[in-house]
Design a protein around this motif. Structure first.
Motif, mmCIF file in Angstrom:
data_model
loop_
_atom_site.group_PDB
_atom_site.id
_atom_site.type_symbol
_atom_site.label_atom_id
_atom_site.label_comp_id
_atom_site.label_asym_id
_atom_site.label_seq_id
_atom_site.Cartn_x
_atom_site.Cartn_y
_atom_site.Cartn_z
ATOM 1 N N GLY A 691 0.823 -1.206 0.000
ATOM 2 C CA GLY A 691 0.000 0.000 0.000
ATOM 3 C C GLY A 691 0.851 1.247 0.000
ATOM 4 N N LEU A 692 1.902 1.229 0.841
ATOM 5 C CA LEU A 692 2.777 2.411 0.913
ATOM 6 C C LEU A 692 3.423 2.698 -0.442
ATOM 7 N N ALA A 693 3.794 1.629 -1.139
ATOM 8 C CA ALA A 693 4.428 1.846 -2.445
ATOM 9 C C ALA A 693 3.455 2.549 -3.385
ATOM 10 N N GLY A 694 2.202 2.079 -3.380
ATOM 11 C CA GLY A 694 1.185 2.735 -4.197
ATOM 12 C C GLY A 694 1.024 4.187 -3.778
ATOM 13 N N ALA A 695 1.047 4.407 -2.461
ATOM 14 C CA ALA A 695 0.880 5.765 -1.940
ATOM 15 C C ALA A 695 2.007 6.664 -2.439
ATOM 16 N N ALA A 696 3.228 6.143 -2.383
ATOM 17 C CA ALA A 696 4.360 6.956 -2.816
ATOM 18 C C ALA A 696 4.240 7.294 -4.291
ATOM 19 N N TRP A 697 3.806 6.299 -5.059
ATOM 20 C CA TRP A 697 3.688 6.506 -6.508
ATOM 21 C C TRP A 697 2.668 7.613 -6.795
ATOM 22 N N ALA A 698 1.535 7.542 -6.083
ATOM 23 C CA ALA A 698 0.497 8.553 -6.294
ATOM 24 C C ALA A 698 0.965 9.908 -5.780
ATOM 25 N N ALA A 699 1.746 9.875 -4.678
ATOM 26 C CA ALA A 699 2.176 11.144 -4.088
ATOM 27 C C ALA A 699 3.076 11.909 -5.059
ATOM 28 N N ILE A 700 3.769 11.193 -5.925
ATOM 29 C CA ILE A 700 4.604 11.896 -6.911
ATOM 30 C C ILE A 700 3.719 12.818 -7.746
ATOM 31 N N ALA A 701 2.636 12.221 -8.286
ATOM 32 C CA ALA A 701 1.730 13.039 -9.105
ATOM 33 C C ALA A 701 1.087 14.124 -8.258
ATOM 34 N N GLY A 702 0.765 13.772 -7.001
ATOM 35 C CA GLY A 702 0.158 14.751 -6.105
ATOM 36 C C GLY A 702 1.067 15.940 -5.887
ATOM 37 N N ALA A 703 2.347 15.645 -5.657
ATOM 38 C CA ALA A 703 3.296 16.729 -5.390
ATOM 39 C C ALA A 703 3.486 17.590 -6.641
ATOM 40 N N LEU A 704 3.543 16.928 -7.793
ATOM 41 C CA LEU A 704 3.691 17.698 -9.036
ATOM 42 C C LEU A 704 2.515 18.654 -9.208
ATOM 43 N N LYS A 705 1.334 18.154 -8.870
ATOM 44 C CA LYS A 705 0.138 18.975 -8.989
ATOM 45 C C LYS A 705 0.174 20.109 -7.964
ATOM 46 N N ALA A 706 0.496 19.761 -6.727
ATOM 47 C CA ALA A 706 0.383 20.735 -5.644
ATOM 48 C C ALA A 706 1.416 21.846 -5.771
ATOM 49 N N PHE A 707 2.631 21.487 -6.163
ATOM 50 C CA PHE A 707 3.687 22.501 -6.101
ATOM 51 C C PHE A 707 4.050 23.084 -7.459
ATOM 52 N N LEU A 708 3.856 22.297 -8.531
ATOM 53 C CA LEU A 708 4.213 22.839 -9.846
ATOM 54 C C LEU A 708 2.993 23.007 -10.743
ATOM 55 N N ASN A 709 1.818 22.675 -10.182
ATOM 56 C CA ASN A 709 0.569 22.775 -10.928
ATOM 57 C C ASN A 709 0.622 21.993 -12.250
ATOM 58 N N ILE A 710 1.247 20.792 -12.196
ATOM 59 C CA ILE A 710 1.272 19.938 -13.382
ATOM 60 C C ILE A 710 0.012 19.093 -13.381
ATOM 61 N N ASP A 711 -0.649 19.063 -14.499
ATOM 62 C CA ASP A 711 -1.934 18.390 -14.579
ATOM 63 C C ASP A 711 -1.823 16.939 -14.130
ATOM 64 N N GLU A 712 -2.663 16.555 -13.152
ATOM 65 C CA GLU A 712 -2.530 15.209 -12.591
ATOM 66 C C GLU A 712 -3.004 14.140 -13.565
ATOM 67 N N ILE A 713 -3.871 14.516 -14.488
ATOM 68 C CA ILE A 713 -4.344 13.499 -15.438
ATOM 69 C C ILE A 713 -3.162 13.006 -16.268
ATOM 70 N N VAL A 714 -2.387 13.962 -16.755
ATOM 71 C CA VAL A 714 -1.244 13.592 -17.590
ATOM 72 C C VAL A 714 -0.197 12.856 -16.762
ATOM 73 N N SER A 715 0.120 13.408 -15.594
ATOM 74 C CA SER A 715 1.239 12.803 -14.859
ATOM 75 C C SER A 715 0.878 11.408 -14.361
ATOM 76 N N THR A 716 -0.352 11.211 -13.883
ATOM 77 C CA THR A 716 -0.693 9.866 -13.420
ATOM 78 C C THR A 716 -0.697 8.880 -14.586
ATOM 79 N N LEU A 717 -1.155 9.348 -15.713
ATOM 80 C CA LEU A 717 -1.175 8.467 -16.884
ATOM 81 C C LEU A 717 0.245 8.042 -17.260
ATOM 82 N N MET A 718 1.139 9.015 -17.252
ATOM 83 C CA MET A 718 2.538 8.703 -17.586
ATOM 84 C C MET A 718 3.107 7.721 -16.562
ATOM 85 N N LEU A 719 2.792 7.965 -15.287
ATOM 86 C CA LEU A 719 3.303 7.071 -14.247
ATOM 87 C C LEU A 719 2.769 5.653 -14.447
ATOM 88 N N ASN A 720 1.559 5.542 -14.989
ATOM 89 C CA ASN A 720 1.043 4.205 -15.292
ATOM 90 C C ASN A 720 1.955 3.484 -16.275
#
Ligand code: ATP
Ligand code: MG
Lengths: 916, 494
Positions: A691-720
């Protein structure tokens, strides 16, 4: 101003119900048309076969055709064939058509198979039955023999008091039973029956005696039977001298051409195909093998040509890559130079290694090998002295000139190689052609192939007998016996295959197997007829058929009238059979056509069946329910995580990748960290860390969104994508199990999640359900959940209210990823137990739909994921029951989902009846 | 008498838990301004939305030029000749004025631009057809909306609280345009809570209360007091009596603060001010001179580039919003729908959107309990605390914001247009509440466009100009003082 929805509460339920009904209707229509299109395809297949049939008929020599036509009572066929083929196809959707084409092709193939095999294998129905029997018998003998050994061992153990519960009776029974199936070994059976099992010592002695007798007896019957079938086969192999000649001529021409064109490998290949054809297609295998000695030089030549060809292409690659290096250097690019030089060296090394591999080339090309070796050394030196790309930049001049020199050398080697070979090849091919002529001579001197054939079969029998004897003599025998067994099996396998093909070809015909078999015999008959006549008539192409015929008759001292009478009788026999078969086939076709008339009824019945399967199968405990629950579990995990972020209007498309992270982590912990002393206590740890690994993976996209305002749709898709390919890499690379298949080892048993009783359902579903409670509490009962909702509804207001949006975005993403990761880990421990290549179940993407359909409500998520699981299982089931292709089922699923989601729109409007 | 343009009869409209309109009759004649008056939530906007085709009436009928019509949509309404300027505008921000007006017509923007100029001149509605909408002030946007209606040839023009967002000068210009329209036979329906405006412009007034028509009066039959009485059912005191302020300790000190606006311009240019406990500082100034930025800098929503903010002796510069809420700073922003409220959350939840407690568990029952108390105390008209806030009337939304901010038990209240959209009674209530808070020792920063509000409430008046306080004065409504303020608002230090 907002548009207000103003509909009574119950109406809210009506909308999805209406949309589901619509979707089901659409599904019905899809299935209907699919089912409708199927018979039309069948019809085509039948007609295809039928046409083929006709073409065979046309092969009958012209002279006989008139009579043949009379036999057929012309016109009946035409009416069957005239039914338009494409009549139904306009109603068939494109996927059905593609499916159709596929089946059509396979039918065509099976048809061809039938036709081709019928010329050889099928010409010996009786003999093959014998062979089949023979090999079945060997199976029984193996079983009996091992039962005998088992019993002897048991008896020994009992005598040594090593075994208390050893049973002699079972072994003896199995021995007797298997032997009696063979039939002809009555002596051994009665010997065995006479043994008194209560006297262990006596039993042992008796058994030892049987074991001594056994090989002799077995040998006797086998040799007898074998000799019989071989004799009949050798009398019936349908071959013609002229076709043999043709093949040899073709072959010779190809070899000549290949050599004169500077050993063109393509032509050689063609030649070897012809050789293959000689042996396989025309029942000449025996002959070819007899002449193996004379053909040897030809085979040899092929082998050598292909070696040289390989070396030549290695050198070409080497030369090409050096050219590339030169070009790069010219343009001042040094980046790939080192790698390319390295691979060039490998090419050169491979080429001399290849030459050394084979004694002939090693001797012929010893000079080449030497110079290639030194060339390789030079390349190695060059490679070592290259330095970093920036260093190279300084020495471009020097390197270029060296490379140029080396590339010239390679070219020279290449040319020398082909010259060397041509020199040898010319001499060599002369040998080959000589030996070829010898073969031909031999053939015509002997005048008859039959003699050789029986000689070969004798040979075959010798080998077979030898193997059998050896097997029996050696006592342990299993292996050799099996070899003999498999030889026989190969022979009769063809027969079985043929039968199966007939059954697949047209299911409705399967009960009319006899008919099909007749048809096959007919094909054979016709073919035999053709060969027969051509053997006698088409002997020399210079003379006319009539002349040949007359010459033939004169030679045989038969009057023409007499000949015609005989021939006519033979033909009559054949044609009568053909007529009967065609009659049958025609009525069969009529039947089918009638059935096509009922297609629409039948199709509706299929639709009803589909509905029933979809709505009941997944929910009945003894049927699909366990599968439904196992599908539901991962969907619930991902769906729960997603409702949490979706209510914040945070579009996490990455549950898929987060799921994979859970999968990978769980595998890593189970296979590589806790693998020494696996214990159940570690299971919660594995799940949690997954679970933590999944959390960390999602948090990457979350942080990109929160601090650099990078669209989470794109970043999560790429992370997939990253997660997926990472996983693939592990499966193909470091984690690959020592099997042929790209998959990992299975995790230790201790880590398997417990299941409910003996069912397949694992307790993951309980974990997921308890998480639902947690999600509910988080979302509805904490201020944090409230804050998340506020962010989703109006971020400006949330900011104004002092809610830390950035922090909450990262946190919510992490929690969402945790659920997906936990789902992945659970799936591994509970269900998959290992990972294999292409593992992409799409639970993360489906989770999006689940969250949406559940309208972001945690309790509804349970219901929706359960129904969805059932829906998937039901889809699989339809696929099985109606034999629908997967594409159709997936399309139907898509339609249903689409209308469900589209029905969302209806919520926004009020439907009102206005009376005037 | 001129002929009737529009008539509605027996209109009934129900929303879940509310009977918004209860058999309303209403008519509009050619060339008149017919004002619709009523307390918050009386149903004015709802009635207009029905006429404009946004809602369907549950019962009743609409007659346009004597013919019965079923208005299906705003587009249909506009085709018939009925136009409405809504409380929230419906323009595309990234388009130019001309492009916005060309939307939905067959004309090209360039041809439209020419016609716009014609209309502008004729009605005195000044606007540049090629300006992008996002660059325009609220008043200008409103003008664009009106031009759009005139362009489409509307015979009935509905203006829902148009003056709430306008400066006095802009209001004057609007009225001029309205008179021009009526002189051409267009009928105008006008909604406002400002009785002096109503007196000035209306030819007839209809008063609504709780979805029912109380009465319709011809010009000459009404005065301010009478209207207020009809509306609320009692006398309304417009002048609030209050004692002299007794300033206590220093609550907030803003020192030489610089900050930028959203667009990156300098908005606060070294502003300094001080407010003591028990004192109301009113800031007058032309809109857009840094009022909003000042409020945001103090509440922590905007970064301070340089300078210092001290609150009760502690340095609060660039601390987080939540820190300042905890310290006791309440904020009633100007933009209630965009910033102050979460439209889809319930009234109760919105009452706790800004809060001081830091509990983990969210107890719905407790929150609803408190919410009921506030709803009663502030007379918020809502079917229940669970109703989504977006379904409230404009004035009631404002009351939710006010109730919440007062409930924070603040030491400093920053109020920007606190009474915007409130009916007279609620306005009175808010005034009293502010004074009561002041008397309890709360410092109040009042940032409002309307001078009378500032005069009514403030103890001191500061004037802001280009991000700086240019001077202070007393809240005396003497002509000299007003002139002085006017000069300062124009940037002339006195
Ligand atoms: N879409 C809606 N859904 C539910 N209730 C609504 C909706 N629109 C208005 N209401 C209710 O109808 C009543 C009348 O609202 P309306 O907006 O017409 O008031 P108003 O007279 O315009 O008030 P204000 O002066 O505050 O703007 C209010 O009680 C409001 O809560
Ligand atoms: Mg209103």
């Amino acid at each position: 101003m907002e548009k207000r929805l103003d509909i009574p509460k119950w109406a809210g339920a009506v909308v999805p119900i209406i949309s589901v009904v619509i979707a089901l209707l659409i599904m019905g229509i899809v299935i209907y048309f699919y089912m409708y299109s199927k018979p039309s395809y069948l019809k085509r297949a039948v007609f295809g076969a039928f046409n083929e049939y006709r073409s065979i008929i046309y092969r009958i020599p012209e002279k006989s055709w008139d009579r043949f036509e009379k036999m057929l009572k012309a016109g009946r066929l035409k009416s069957a064939i005239a039914i338009p083929k494409g009549k139904l196809s306009s109603n068939v959707s494109s996927f059905a058509i593609s499916r159709l084409e596929e089946v059509f092709r396979s039918t065509e193939e099976s048809y061809k198979f039938v036709r081709d095999t019928s010329e050889t294998v099928k010409s010996f129905p009786k003999e093959f039955k014998e062979l089949q029997e023979l090999y079945e018998n060997i199976g029984y003998i193996i079983k009996a023999y091992s039962a005998l050994n088992r019993t002897i061992n048991n008896a020994k153990s009992i005598m040594n008091n090593e075994c208390n519960d050893c049973d002699l009776k079972e072994g003896m029974d199995s021995f007797v039973e298997n032997l009696s199936k063979v039939g002809a070994l009555g002596d051994l059976i009665s010997d065995a029956k006479s043994i008194d099992l209560s006297d262990v010592e006596g039993t042992l002695k008796g058994l030892e005696k049987i074991k001594l007798e056994f090989p002799k007896e077995v040998k006797k019957i086998f040799l007898e039977k074998m000799a019989k079938s071989v004799k009949t086969i050798s009398h019936r192999c349908p071959i013609s001298r002229s076709s043999w000649e043709d093949l040899l001529t073709d072959y010779k021409k190809n070899v000549d051409d290949a050599i004169s064109s500077g050993f063109n490998p393509f032509l050689f290949e063609k030649a070897s195909v012809i050789l293959d054809n000689i042996s396989v297609y025309y029942c000449f295998a025996p002959v070819v093998r007899i002449w193996n000695n004379s053909l040897e030089p030809l085979y040899d030549l092929h082998k050598k040509v292909s070696t040289v060809e390989q070396v030549y292409s290695q050198l070409s690659s080497a030369s090409r890559s050096l050219q590339g290096v030169l070009k790069s250097l010219e343009k001042g690019r040094t980046f790939f130079v080192k790698d390319t030089v390295y691979s060039t060296a490998r090419y050169v090394k491979n080429s001399y290694k290849r030459l050394e591999l084979d004694a002939f080339t090693a001797s012929v090309f010893s000079k080449r090998i030497k110079s290639l070796k030194s060339l390789y050394q030079e390349l190695e030196d060059l490679y070592k002295g290259l330095g970093t790309p920036s260093e190279m930049k300084k020495n471009v001049e020097r390197i270029s000139s060296e490379v140029k020199q080396l590339s010239g050398k390679i070219e020279k080697e290449k040319n020398a190689l082909s010259e060397d070979f041509l020199k040898t090849a010319e001499g060599y091919s002369k040998d080959a052609i000589d030996s070829f002529a010898k073969v031909q001579n031999e053939l015509f001197q002997r005048g008859s192939i039959e003699a050789d054939l029986s000689k070969y079969l004798g040979l075959l029998m010798d080998t077979y007998t030898y193997k059998l004897e050896e097997a029996l003599r050696s006592g342990i025998g299993r292996l050799k016996l099996s070899m003999a067994y498999s030889q026989l099996k190969d022979v009769s396998k063809d027969l079985t295959m043929f039968l199966r093909n007939i059954a697949d070809y047209c299911p409705s015909l399967s009960d009319k197997m006899k008919l099909s078999l007749d048809y096959e015999t007919y094909v054979f008959d016709m073919e035999a007829l053709r060969i027969h006549t051509s053997q006698q008539i088409v002997f020399d192409s210079d003379k006319t058929k009539m002349e040949m015929e007359e010459a033939f008759l004169k030679e045989k001292k038969i009057t023409k009238e007499k000949y015609m009478e005989v021939l006519g009788k033979t033909l009559d026999g054949h044609l009568q059979r053909v007529g009967a078969i065609l009659n049958d086939l025609e009525s069969e076709l009529r039947d089918l056509t009638k059935k096509f008339g009922q297609v629409s009824k039948v199709s509706w019945i299929a639709v009803g069946k589909a509905f029933k399967q979809l709505s009941t199968w997944p929910f009945i405990p003894s049927q699909g329910l366990p599968d439904t629950i196992n599908y539901m579990t991962p969907l619930l995990f991902t769906g729960l995580g997603l409702i949490l972020v979706f209510q914040m209007k945070l579009w996490n498309i990455g549950a898929e990748g987060q799921f994979y992270l859970g999968v990978m982590t769980a595998l890593w912990l189970s296979l590589f960290v806790f693998d020494k002393h696996p214990s159940v206590a570690e299971v919660p740890v594995i799940l949690f860390v997954g679970g933590l690994a999944g959390a960390a993976w999602a948090a990457i996209a979350g942080a990109l969104k929160a601090f650099l305002n990078i669209d989470e749709i794109v970043s999560t898709l790429m992370l997939n994508y990253i997660a997926f390919h990472w996983m693939e890499y592990l499966v193909y690379g470091p984690w690959k199990a020592p099997t042929n298949f790209p998959e990992t080892n299975e995790i230790p048993r201790q880590f398997f999640l417990p299941t409910f009783g003996t069912s397949r359902v694992h307790i993951g579903v309980i974990i997921a359900m308890s998480l639902t409670i947690i999600v509910y509490l988080l979302m509805r009962k904490t201020w944090w959940g409230f804050d998340l909702r506020a962010i989703g509804d109006n971020p400006n207001a949330a900011r104004y209210s002092g809610i830390d949006i950035a922090k909450n975005v990262v946190l919510a993403m992490a929690v969402s990823g945790f659920f997906a990761g936990l789902g992945g880990a659970t799936q591994i421990l509970g269900f998959e137990h290992k990972l294999y290549h292409g593992y992409a179940p799409g639970y993360g993407y489906t989770g999006i739909i689940i969250a949406w359909l559940a309208r972001l409500d945690p309790w509804a998520t349970i219901l929706v994921s359960f129904l969805f699981g059932g829906f998937l299982v039901g889809g699989d089931q339809i696929q099985l029951v109606l034999k629908l292709p997967k594409a159709v089922v997936v399309a139907i699923e898509g339609v249903i989902l689409f209308s469900l989601i589209a029905s969302e729109v209806l919520f926004k409007y009020r439907i009102r009846v206005v009376r005037k | 008498m001129s002929s009737t343009l529009l008539e509605v009869r027996g209109i009934v409209k129900r929303f879940p838990g509310v009977l918004a309109l209860d058999g309303v009759n209403f008519d509009l004649r050619e060339g008149e301004v017919h004002t619709l008056l009523g307390e918050n939530g009386a149903g004015k906007t709802t009635l207009m939305n029905i006429i404009f085709g946004l809602y369907r009436a549950d019962e009743g009928e609409i007659l346009f030029k004597g013919k019965r019509v079923h208005i299906r949509s705003p587009y249909h309404a506009l085709q018939l000749g009925i136009g409405m300027v809504q409380q929230h505008f419906t323009l595309v921000p990234s388009f130019t004025v001309a492009e916005n007006i060309a939307l939905g017509t067959r004309d090209t923007p360039s041809r439209v631009a020419a016609k716009i100029r014609g209309i502008s001149e004729e009605y005195g509605l000044e606007v540049d057809p090629h300006a992008k909408v996002w660059q325009l002030s609220v008043g200008e946007r409103q003008r664009v909306e009106i031009i759009k209606l005139l362009y489409a040839g509307a015979r009935v023009v509905i203006l829902d609280e148009p003056t709430a967002v306008l400066t006095p000068q802009e209001t004057e210009a609007l009225f001029k345009a309205v008179r021009k329209m009526t002189s051409r036979g267009t009928g105008v329906i006008f909604i406002s809570h400002k009785l002096n405006e109503v007196m000035e412009i209306s030819s007839r007034v209809t008063v609504l209360r709780k979805g029912k028509v109380i009465g319709t009066l011809e010009r000459g039959e009404f005065d301010q007091n009478k209207l207020a009485r009809m509306m609320v059912g009692r006398e309304v005191v417009m002048e609030i009596e209050r004692e002299k302020a007794r300033p206590g300790e220093l609550v907030i000190k803003v020192e030489d603060v610089h900050a930028r606006s959203d667009k990156g311009h300098i908005a606060l240019n070294g502003i300094s001010l001080e407010i003591r406990a028990g004192e109301i500082l009113g800031i007058a100034g032309v809109a857009g001179n840094g009022q909003r930025e000042l409020a945001e800098v103090i509440t922590g929503l905007r970064r301070v580039e340089s300078g210092k903010i001290e609150f009760l002796g502690k340095d609060l510069t660039n601390t987080s919003v939540i820190d300042r809420i905890l310290a006791g700073i309440a904020y009633i922003p100007q933009d209630r729908k965009g910033i102050a409220l979460s439209p889809n959350l319930s009234v109760a939840e919105n009452l706790f959107l800004r809060r001081k407690e830091k509990k983990v568990w969210f107890n719905k029952r407790e929150i609803f309990g408190h919410a009921r108390r506030y709803i009663e105390e502030y007379k918020i008209k809502t079917p229940s605390p669970a109703t989504a806030v977006k379904y409230l009337s404009g004035g009631n939304m404002q009351k939710v914001v006010i109730a919440r901010e007062f409930s924070l038990d603040p030491r400093l209240i920053i109020a920007v247009h606190p009474t915007r959209g409130l009916d007279v009674a609620s306005m009175e209530f808010v005034y009293r509440s502010l004074i009561k808070a002041r008397d309890k020792g709360v410092a109040i920063l009042l940032l409002a466009g309307e001078l009378y509000e500032i005069f009514n409430l403030s103890d001191r008046v500061g004037v802001i100009y280009e991000g700086k306080i240019v001077g202070y004065t007393t809240p005396d409504p003497t002509p000299e003082n007003i002139e002085k303020i006017g000069l300062m608002m124009a940037g002339v230090a006195v």
